[in-house]
Design an enzyme around this catalytic site. Structure first.
Site: not given
Length: 267
Positions: A93, A159
């Site tokens: 995560n 990203y």
């Protein structure tokens, strides 16, 4: 459906806040023992881990370290081994984003983001898979991606590239490790309200964001953590190599104007 993960042991990276913290809580509530990773030692994370142990009667520990460094990841799994001895669930995560115009993006920012958002999940998954393979009892690896693994935005090319790479890593790992009973699944949230992004969401305008999402509202962390528990359970035993989007349909509504008859164009 009451999903139980009793006897399972999980590692959640980036578990100190936001979606990661709620994933750790949901796994503990389902009966799993949980290691909570945080980049730096934090007393509040120690308190968080103790609350999970007290509330749900599970074993918890806190692991800290910068996941952009391979040695840190090695040491984190060694510490995990000393505490638990077996890993059944890995939740990749941990991640971050920052914004740059593509032509002005410093290479060091590009590299650092890919190190944390893509290389770290690769290294963590290697560690987990080796241990799962040796144990012979299978396991689950959840890669937390983003709707931007498929839909890009201006200003965050690095990203989007990292998350798209993580999506393909999910597929490749599922194909290679399926024979050992290891499932690898991508989980891609859309707009989720957390303590991390609350100010950014408010700056964009909550009403604006709600209007961009087909279901009409920003998601909550529980919308992601509940799905996580399901994907880690026997009820999802035939799910691997795919990505589940938890986004209210956001990624399918990138054109903001409305061409339907009798509707305002919205521009």
């Amino acid at each position: 459906m009451d999903i139980r993960l009793n006897g399972k042991t999980a590692l959640v990276t980036g578990a100190n806040r936001g979606i990661g913290a709620h994933m750790a809580q949901a796994l503990a509530a389902a009966g799993a023992n949980v290691a909570l990773h945080t980049r730096k030692p934090r007393e509040d994370v120690n308190d968080q881990a103790q609350r999970l142990a007290d509330d749900y009667g599970v074993d918890t520990t806190v692991l800290s370290g910068d996941l952009s460094e391979q040695r840190t990841i090695d040491e984190m799994f060694e510490a995990f081994d000393r505490h638990f001895g077996q890993i059944d669930i890995l939740i990749n995560n941990a991640g971050f984003e920052n914004a740059h115009a593509l032509e002005d993006m410093p290479f060091e920012d590009w590299q650092q983001l890919l190190d944390v958002n893509l290389s770290a999940p690769f290294l963590c998954s290697q560690h987990a898979a080796r241990r799962m393979k040796k144990a012979g009892s299978g396991g689950v690896i959840i890669n937390v991606q983003s709707i931007h693994d498929d839909v890009t935005r201006k200003g965050v090319a690095h990203y989007s590239v990292a998350k798209a790479g993580l999506k393909m890593l999910t597929r490749a790992a599922a194909v290679e490790w399926g024979e050992y009973g290891i499932r690898v699944v991508g989980l891609s949230p859309g707009a989720i309200q957390t303590d991390i992004n609350r100010e950014d969401n408010e700056a964009l305008g909550i009403d604006n964001m709600n209007s961009w999402i087909p279901l009409g509202f920003i998601g909550e962390t529980g919308d992601v953590s509940g799905v996580t528990v399901f994907l880690c359970s026997e009820q999802a035993r035939y799910i691997t190599g795919t990505t589940l989007y938890v986004d209210g349909g956001f990624m399918h509504n990138v054109m903001r104007y409305d061409m339907r008859p009798d509707h305002d164009l919205g521009v």
